[in-house]
Design an enzyme around this catalytic site. Structure first.
Site, PDB file in Angstrom:
ATOM      1  N   CYS A 111      53.198 -51.987 -27.679  1.00  0.00           N
ATOM      2  CA  CYS A 111      52.017 -51.933 -28.555  1.00  0.00           C
ATOM      3  C   CYS A 111      52.366 -51.273 -29.886  1.00  0.00           C
ATOM      4  O   CYS A 111      53.047 -50.242 -29.933  1.00  0.00           O
ATOM      5  CB  CYS A 111      50.896 -51.154 -27.876  1.00  0.00           C
ATOM      6  SG  CYS A 111      49.413 -50.988 -28.885  1.00  0.00           S
ATOM      7  N   ASP A 129      45.846 -24.174 -33.185  1.00  0.00           N
ATOM      8  CA  ASP A 129      46.066 -24.681 -34.541  1.00  0.00           C
ATOM      9  C   ASP A 129      46.089 -23.570 -35.587  1.00  0.00           C
ATOM     10  O   ASP A 129      45.781 -23.809 -36.757  1.00  0.00           O
ATOM     11  CB  ASP A 129      44.963 -25.701 -34.884  1.00  0.00           C
ATOM     12  CG  ASP A 129      45.343 -26.600 -36.038  1.00  0.00           C
ATOM     13  OD1 ASP A 129      46.552 -26.744 -36.301  1.00  0.00           O
ATOM     14  OD2 ASP A 129      44.437 -27.150 -36.683  1.00  0.00           O
ATOM     15  N   CYS A 182      41.195 -39.403 -41.513  1.00  0.00           N
ATOM     16  CA  CYS A 182      41.265 -40.833 -41.218  1.00  0.00           C
ATOM     17  C   CYS A 182      41.457 -40.994 -39.721  1.00  0.00           C
ATOM     18  O   CYS A 182      42.290 -40.304 -39.124  1.00  0.00           O
ATOM     19  CB  CYS A 182      42.422 -41.478 -41.985  1.00  0.00           C
ATOM     20  SG  CYS A 182      42.657 -43.245 -41.660  1.00  0.00           S
ATOM     21  N   CYS A 226      53.151 -46.365 -24.170  1.00  0.00           N
ATOM     22  CA  CYS A 226      52.797 -47.166 -25.348  1.00  0.00           C
ATOM     23  C   CYS A 226      53.375 -48.582 -25.210  1.00  0.00           C
ATOM     24  O   CYS A 226      52.792 -49.549 -25.731  1.00  0.00           O
ATOM     25  CB  CYS A 226      53.347 -46.526 -26.622  1.00  0.00           C
ATOM     26  SG  CYS A 226      52.424 -45.076 -27.196  1.00  0.00           S
ATOM     27  N   CYS A 269      44.407 -44.929 -37.012  1.00  0.00           N
ATOM     28  CA  CYS A 269      45.483 -45.071 -36.021  1.00  0.00           C
ATOM     29  C   CYS A 269      45.034 -44.611 -34.643  1.00  0.00           C
ATOM     30  O   CYS A 269      45.533 -45.102 -33.621  1.00  0.00           O
ATOM     31  CB  CYS A 269      46.741 -44.327 -36.476  1.00  0.00           C
ATOM     32  SG  CYS A 269      46.600 -42.530 -36.528  1.00  0.00           S
TER      33      CYS A 269
END
Length: 354
Positions: free
Chosen positions: A199, A142, A249, A196, A252
Site C-alpha cells: 500500500c 511530547d 494536515c 503496510c 496521509c
C-alpha cells in the site's frame, strides 16, 4: 441455564497496570524494554544529517538523549507505552469542498492533548509507585526528547507506517502517544508487526510530496510543519497545495486503509471537536487580533503557534479560496504589524485577482 463465565480478574502487575491505564482513558497499552528499539538513534541521526527537521532545532540539540531511553535516563529499564484515541466520527477530508472554511487537523479540534494525556499518565504512574516499593517513574507526552513512535511499536501498540506515524490495527492512525519510563523490569509485550504491505496510499495523498521514500518524511515539505512549526513566510511553491488547511494536515493519516477498523467509541470525550474549531470561517480568522486569538483558541494546542502564524495561514487559505469577499480583510492585513502576515496577505490578494 449455564451462567456466563465472568472475565478473569487482573492478576499480574502488568495486567493490573493495564487495567488502571484503561480506566484513565487509554485505548492502547504495551510494555517494551528500554533497549527494544536500538535502530532509533541511527535513523534519527541520518534524518537530522539530511536536514529533514527544518527549523525544529530542538530535535537536533538533544539528539543523544532522544536516540534511546537510556540516553535520557540511564536508570530506565522498561517503557510503558500508552495511546489515547481521537478517532474522528466524520471524514477529515470532507472540508476540502468548502474553501471559505479553514481546515484544522483532527487532533487539534478538541482539548489540548498535552494536558489530558499528561494528567492520565501521572495517575497511572502514581498507582505504580504506590503498588511497587522503590519503583521510580518519569512521564512524557511530547514534551521531552522521547521517540514515542518507535517505542510504541516495540511495545506492540502498532507499527510506524510509511507516513512515519503510528498505525494500529484497532485504532487506525488516530492515537495520541504517551510514555512512562520506569526502573522496574516489567514483562514486555509482543512488538508490533508492519502490515503496510504494498500500500502507498499515504504517499500518494501528500499534497506537497513530503515523502522522499516510504517510511521517510521531509518535514520541510510537510503542511503540518509549515503551518505549525515554521515561523517565517511559507515557501511560495507550497502555498497552492496547502489549500484551506490552516493548522496541520490529516491527508496521509485519513487515507490509511486501517482506519476502517478505528472504533470511535474508544475516543476520549475530551477530544470531541469544539464547534468553533470544526470549520472556522476564514473571514473570522483574518480579523483576529492577539486577544481574539487567545480567546478562540484557549484550551487548544493551537494556542502555542500564536496569532501571527494563524493569520498567516488563514491568509494563504484565503488566497486559495477564490472568494473575492475576503479581499477587504486581506487589504487591511497588508499593513499588519507582522511582516509575515502582511506578505501572505499581499500574495493572497494577487491570487484572488487572477
Amino acid at each position: 441455564m449455564v451462567a456466563e463465565a465472568l472475565p478473569a480478574s487482573p492478576v499480574t502487575l502488568e495486567q493490573r497496570l493495564e487495567a488502571v491505564a484503561r480506566e484513565q482513558g487509554f485505548a492502547a497499552f504495551g510494555i517494551a524494554r528500554a533497549d527494544a528499539a536500538p535502530e532509533t538513534a541511527a535513523r534519527l541521526n541520518a534524518w537530522l544529517a539530511d536536514g529533514c527537521h527544518g527549523e525544529m532545532l530542538w530535535m537536533e540539540s538533544r539528539a543523544e538523549q532522544r536516540g534511546s531511553p537510556e540516553g535520557l535516563w540511564p536508570a530506565v529499564r522498561s517503557v510503558i507505552a500508552l495511546g489515547m484515541s481521537y478517532a474522528p466520527a466524520h471524514d477529515p477530508l470532507a472540508l476540502a469542498a468548502y474553501p471559505d472554511r479553514g481546515r484544522i487537523s483532527v487532533y487539534a479540534q478538541g482539548g489540548d492533548y498535552h494536558d489530558i494525556v499528561k494528567k492520565a499518565l501521572k495517575h497511572v504512574a502514581r498507582w505504580l509507585v504506590a503498588e511497587v516499593k522503590d519503583a521510580e517513574v518519569k512521564v512524557f507526552v511530547d514534551t521531552a526528547p522521547v521517540m514515542e513512535k518507535p517505542l510504541s511499536a516495540a511495545a506492540g501498540l502498532g507499527w510506524q507506517g510509511k507516513h512515519t506515524n503510528m498505525v494500529s490495527r484497532d485504532h487506525g492512525s488516530w492515537l495520541f502517544l504517551g510514555a512512562i519510563y520506569t526502573t522496574l523490569d516489567l514483562v514486555p509485550s509482543m512488538p508490533g508487526r508492519d502490515t503496510c504491505g504494498s500500500c502507498s496510499a499515504c504517499q500518494a495523498a501528500c499534497p506537497t510530496n513530503a515523502f522522499p521514500a516510504p517510511y521517510r518524511l521531509d518535514a520541510r515539505r510537510c503542511i503540518s510543519y509549515l503551518t505549525i512549526e515554521h515561523a517565517g513566510p511559507i515557501p511560495v511553491e507550497f502555498r497552492r497545495s496547502i489549500g484551506n488547511r490552516i493548522y496541520g494536515c490529516d491527508d496521509c493519516l485519513a487515507v490509511c486503509p486501517w482506519n476502517k477498523f478505528a472504533d470511535t467509541a474508544t475516543r476520549h470525550r475530551a477530544y470531541l471537536p469544539r464547534a468553533e474549531l470544526a470549520a472556522p470561517a476564514l473571514g473570522d480568522l483574518l480579523d483576529l487580533d492577539d486577544a481574539g486569538f487567545r480567546q478562540v483558541f484557549a484550551g487548544s494546542p493551537i494556542k502555542r503557534i500564536g496569532r501571527h502564524r494563524m493569520v498567516r495561514n488563514a491568509a494563504i487559505a484565503a488566497g486559495n479560496s477564490g472568494d473575492a469577499r475576503l479581499r477587504p480583510a486581506l487589504e487591511r492585513l497588508k499593513s499588519d504589524e507582522s511582516a509575515v502576515v502582511a506578505e501572505a496577505a499581499i500574495w493572497a490578494l494577487g491570487e484572488l485577482a487572477e
